[in-house]
Design a protein around this motif. Structure first.
Motif, PDB file in Angstrom:
ATOM      1  N   PRO A   1      -7.919  43.568 -12.479  1.00  0.00           N
ATOM      2  CA  PRO A   1      -8.765  42.413 -12.793  1.00  0.00           C
ATOM      3  C   PRO A   1     -10.253  42.722 -12.630  1.00  0.00           C
ATOM      4  N   SER A   2     -10.611  43.508 -11.626  1.00  0.00           N
ATOM      5  CA  SER A   2     -12.021  43.803 -11.370  1.00  0.00           C
ATOM      6  C   SER A   2     -12.646  44.661 -12.461  1.00  0.00           C
ATOM      7  N   GLN A   3     -11.826  45.237 -13.321  1.00  0.00           N
ATOM      8  CA  GLN A   3     -12.341  46.064 -14.397  1.00  0.00           C
ATOM      9  C   GLN A   3     -12.252  45.383 -15.753  1.00  0.00           C
TER      10      GLN A   3
ATOM     11  N   MET B   1      -2.557  51.792 -11.819  1.00  0.00           N
ATOM     12  CA  MET B   1      -3.863  51.163 -11.932  1.00  0.00           C
ATOM     13  C   MET B   1      -4.637  51.807 -13.051  1.00  0.00           C
ATOM     14  N   THR B   2      -5.477  51.035 -13.705  1.00  0.00           N
ATOM     15  CA  THR B   2      -6.271  51.590 -14.778  1.00  0.00           C
ATOM     16  C   THR B   2      -7.725  51.241 -14.600  1.00  0.00           C
ATOM     17  N   VAL B   3      -8.543  52.022 -15.262  1.00  0.00           N
ATOM     18  CA  VAL B   3      -9.976  51.789 -15.302  1.00  0.00           C
ATOM     19  C   VAL B   3     -10.354  51.651 -16.760  1.00  0.00           C
ATOM     20  N   ASP B   4     -11.201  50.715 -17.064  1.00  0.00           N
ATOM     21  CA  ASP B   4     -11.531  50.434 -18.453  1.00  0.00           C
ATOM     22  C   ASP B   4     -12.778  51.161 -18.919  1.00  0.00           C
ATOM     23  N   GLY B   5     -13.277  52.095 -18.115  1.00  0.00           N
ATOM     24  CA  GLY B   5     -14.479  52.800 -18.505  1.00  0.00           C
ATOM     25  C   GLY B   5     -15.722  51.950 -18.370  1.00  0.00           C
ATOM     26  N   MET B   6     -15.636  50.865 -17.647  1.00  0.00           N
ATOM     27  CA  MET B   6     -16.764  49.954 -17.493  1.00  0.00           C
ATOM     28  C   MET B   6     -17.663  50.393 -16.345  1.00  0.00           C
ATOM     29  N   PRO B   7     -18.922  49.959 -16.302  1.00  0.00           N
ATOM     30  CA  PRO B   7     -19.815  50.353 -15.220  1.00  0.00           C
ATOM     31  C   PRO B   7     -19.244  49.955 -13.862  1.00  0.00           C
ATOM     32  N   GLY B   8     -19.574  50.785 -12.854  1.00  0.00           N
ATOM     33  CA  GLY B   8     -19.193  50.424 -11.493  1.00  0.00           C
ATOM     34  C   GLY B   8     -17.923  51.062 -11.005  1.00  0.00           C
ATOM     35  N   GLU B   9     -17.272  51.892 -11.831  1.00  0.00           N
ATOM     36  CA  GLU B   9     -16.036  52.534 -11.390  1.00  0.00           C
ATOM     37  C   GLU B   9     -15.951  53.898 -12.035  1.00  0.00           C
TER      38      GLU B   9
ATOM     39  N   ASN C   1      -1.381  48.756  -2.047  1.00  0.00           N
ATOM     40  CA  ASN C   1      -1.881  48.658  -3.407  1.00  0.00           C
ATOM     41  C   ASN C   1      -2.960  49.693  -3.690  1.00  0.00           C
ATOM     42  N   ASP C   2      -3.025  50.113  -4.932  1.00  0.00           N
ATOM     43  CA  ASP C   2      -4.054  51.021  -5.399  1.00  0.00           C
ATOM     44  C   ASP C   2      -5.176  50.170  -5.989  1.00  0.00           C
ATOM     45  N   HIS C   3      -6.234  49.931  -5.192  1.00  0.00           N
ATOM     46  CA  HIS C   3      -7.285  48.995  -5.576  1.00  0.00           C
ATOM     47  C   HIS C   3      -6.652  47.616  -5.821  1.00  0.00           C
ATOM     48  N   ASP C   4      -7.034  46.947  -6.901  1.00  0.00           N
ATOM     49  CA  ASP C   4      -6.512  45.599  -7.170  1.00  0.00           C
ATOM     50  C   ASP C   4      -5.573  45.602  -8.375  1.00  0.00           C
ATOM     51  N   SER C   5      -4.917  46.721  -8.633  1.00  0.00           N
ATOM     52  CA  SER C   5      -4.073  46.859  -9.817  1.00  0.00           C
ATOM     53  C   SER C   5      -2.782  46.063  -9.670  1.00  0.00           C
ATOM     54  N   VAL C   6      -2.339  45.470 -10.780  1.00  0.00           N
ATOM     55  CA  VAL C   6      -1.108  44.681 -10.808  1.00  0.00           C
ATOM     56  C   VAL C   6      -0.411  44.875 -12.144  1.00  0.00           C
ATOM     57  N   GLY C   7       0.862  44.461 -12.193  1.00  0.00           N
ATOM     58  CA  GLY C   7       1.590  44.387 -13.450  1.00  0.00           C
ATOM     59  C   GLY C   7       2.221  45.689 -13.902  1.00  0.00           C
TER      60      GLY C   7
ATOM     61  N   TRP D   1      -9.737  43.648 -17.247  1.00  0.00           N
ATOM     62  CA  TRP D   1      -8.492  43.582 -18.016  1.00  0.00           C
ATOM     63  C   TRP D   1      -7.953  42.160 -18.111  1.00  0.00           C
ATOM     64  N   GLY D   2      -8.315  41.303 -17.189  1.00  0.00           N
ATOM     65  CA  GLY D   2      -7.831  39.934 -17.203  1.00  0.00           C
ATOM     66  C   GLY D   2      -7.670  39.414 -15.791  1.00  0.00           C
ATOM     67  N   ARG D   3      -7.302  38.148 -15.668  1.00  0.00           N
ATOM     68  CA  ARG D   3      -7.048  37.573 -14.358  1.00  0.00           C
ATOM     69  C   ARG D   3      -5.701  38.061 -13.825  1.00  0.00           C
ATOM     70  N   PRO D   4      -5.504  38.071 -12.511  1.00  0.00           N
ATOM     71  CA  PRO D   4      -4.236  38.551 -11.955  1.00  0.00           C
ATOM     72  C   PRO D   4      -3.017  37.879 -12.570  1.00  0.00           C
ATOM     73  N   ALA D   5      -3.088  36.570 -12.752  1.00  0.00           N
ATOM     74  CA  ALA D   5      -1.946  35.860 -13.334  1.00  0.00           C
ATOM     75  C   ALA D   5      -1.671  36.328 -14.760  1.00  0.00           C
ATOM     76  N   GLN D   6      -2.719  36.616 -15.515  1.00  0.00           N
ATOM     77  CA  GLN D   6      -2.532  37.111 -16.874  1.00  0.00           C
ATOM     78  C   GLN D   6      -1.882  38.493 -16.880  1.00  0.00           C
ATOM     79  N   LEU D   7      -2.336  39.341 -15.979  1.00  0.00           N
ATOM     80  CA  LEU D   7      -1.828  40.708 -15.947  1.00  0.00           C
ATOM     81  C   LEU D   7      -0.405  40.792 -15.416  1.00  0.00           C
ATOM     82  N   ARG D   8       0.077  39.729 -14.780  1.00  0.00           N
ATOM     83  CA  ARG D   8       1.484  39.668 -14.375  1.00  0.00           C
ATOM     84  C   ARG D   8       2.365  39.171 -15.508  1.00  0.00           C
ATOM     85  N   ASP D   9       1.775  38.832 -16.641  1.00  0.00           N
ATOM     86  CA  ASP D   9       2.524  38.453 -17.841  1.00  0.00           C
ATOM     87  C   ASP D   9       2.751  39.738 -18.646  1.00  0.00           C
ATOM     88  N   PRO D  10       3.992  40.233 -18.759  1.00  0.00           N
ATOM     89  CA  PRO D  10       4.234  41.501 -19.460  1.00  0.00           C
ATOM     90  C   PRO D  10       3.696  41.525 -20.888  1.00  0.00           C
ATOM     91  N   ALA D  11       3.804  40.419 -21.588  1.00  0.00           N
ATOM     92  CA  ALA D  11       3.315  40.388 -22.970  1.00  0.00           C
ATOM     93  C   ALA D  11       1.797  40.518 -23.009  1.00  0.00           C
TER      94      ALA D  11
END
Length: 381
Positions: A138-140, A1-9, A126-132, A142-152
């Protein structure tokens, strides 16, 4: 899981133990320092993840990444689907013109985050809502869940963040990865660097031995840090080789260089030892030139690198420029060539140890080790 340095986390929770167990570990116990021993290096044997490919030393990525839809080789414990995900990560980096050092960082990061598996949301595990592949959230943003399941897509997002990190190409891999991932385990990425380097070499024609020159890749030259994160400690050729017939107890290689030549860290790491090696009489006499009748390294430094590799730099002319516990970057100046200790003239005696074993038992030939990492020495004489 990653955090984007955005507010709220503010950070991230530790990953569940079951998920952590998926990671490939390269661990070894430290041995006591033996100054009269030596060290050198080579690719890890089967017990250390194996030398998993055979490439010419001249292969430096000119062939480009492999076809992501083609057959995948067998690499350590990784399946074809996992290697295909690594190939996608490399291909995206190449398409974005990210230097190959970024490919190694990205593959190592995905090895830690997902073991190169494109993970869905794991529910209570799961560790928070992390995927891929990169466990992006997604909550930070990075993109929608479906997007983050796309490796590219997830690889592209990783590279875009990495490229905003100032100095990422020269900092230790684990630090660069952490700047992107903001992990609760900031040092966890380092252990994957050796195998990630091998994977990039295998899937991209030896690209981990290269540097980017404009639009092209070429083999790293003297003074340049290859995508593997390794560089020459001093310019020059090997004058006395590893454990030769005439010197079976020579546990490193000698590289002749004028007194005062800058010695650089061969890779990023942490300084384990920085001191004067006592002679056979227990005297600390490193501030004068030595002789073949003397024993010891003189002024010397040991550095611990990713994968429990230790490099040693002997016969410095004066007290090293780094201290025990210092973190150093690849190519950072650590001292100057001299002739202290058991030495007949100015040169660098360079060793590499594996499995963290700094005694003679851990010594392996530095020449193939450095060649595989894109920092080949000249031939021994």
């Amino acid at each position: 899981m990653t955090v984007d340095g955005m507010p709220g986390e503010a950070g991230r929770r530790p990953r569940p133990a079951r998920r952590l167990a998926l990671a490939v570990a390269l661990t070894a116990a430290f041995a006591l320092l033996c100054c009269t021993g030596g060290a050198a290096g080579m690719f890890f044997d089967a017990a250390d993840q194996g030398e998993i490919f055979a490439l010419s030393a001249s292969d430096c990525g000119e062939g480009g990444p492999v076809d992501v839809n083609g057959p995948m080789p067998s690499v350590a414990s990784y399946s074809s689907s996992q290697l295909r995900n690594a190939a996608v990560i490399i291909r995206v980096g190449a398409d974005l013109k990210v230097p190959p050092r970024g490919w190694v960082i990205a593959v190592a990061t995905a090895m830690q985050e997902s073991t190169l598996n494109n993970l869905p949301h794991l529910g209570t595990e799961n560790d928070h809502d992390s995927v891929g592949l990169f466990q992006q959230r997604p909550s930070q943003g990075w993109g929608r869940p479906a997007q983050l399941r796309d490796p590219a897509y997830s690889a592209r997002k990783f590279y875009q963040k990495l490229l905003t990190v100032k100095g990422w190409q020269t900092m230790p891999l684990t630090e660069a990865a952490q700047r992107v991932q903001v992990s609760a385990y900031p040092d966890a990425y380092a252990k994957h660097e050796p195998v990630a380097t091998e994977i990039v070499n295998l899937l991209a024609s030896g690209a981990a031995r290269s540097v980017r020159a404009g639009e092209e890749l070429r083999c790293a030259g003297a003074g340049e840090v290859a995508a593997s994160g390794w560089t020459h400690p001093v310019p020059g050729s090997v004058g006395s080789g590893f454990r030769t017939g005439g010197r079976p107890d020579h546990h490193g290689v000698d590289i002749a260089a004028p007194k005062g030549t800058v010695i650089r860290a061969a890779a990023a790491g942490r300084v384990l030892v920085s001191q004067c090696d006592p002679d056979q009489y227990g005297r600390l006499s490193c501030n004068v030139d030595g002789s073949p009748a003397k024993q010891g390294c003189g002024w010397f430094v040991d550095i611990l690198h990713a994968g429990n590799v230790v490099t040693r730099y002997c016969h410095m002319v004066e007290k090293p420029l780094v201290n025990e516990g210092d973190r150093v970057a690849a190519g950072q100046q650590i001292g100057k060539v001299g002739s202290s200790g058991n030495s007949s003239g100015p040169h660098l005696h360079f060793e590499v140890h594996r499995r963290g074993d700094r005694s003679a038992a851990g010594a392996v030939d530095p020449v193939p080790f450095m060649r595989q990492r894109g920092a080949a020495f000249g031939k021994a004489t």
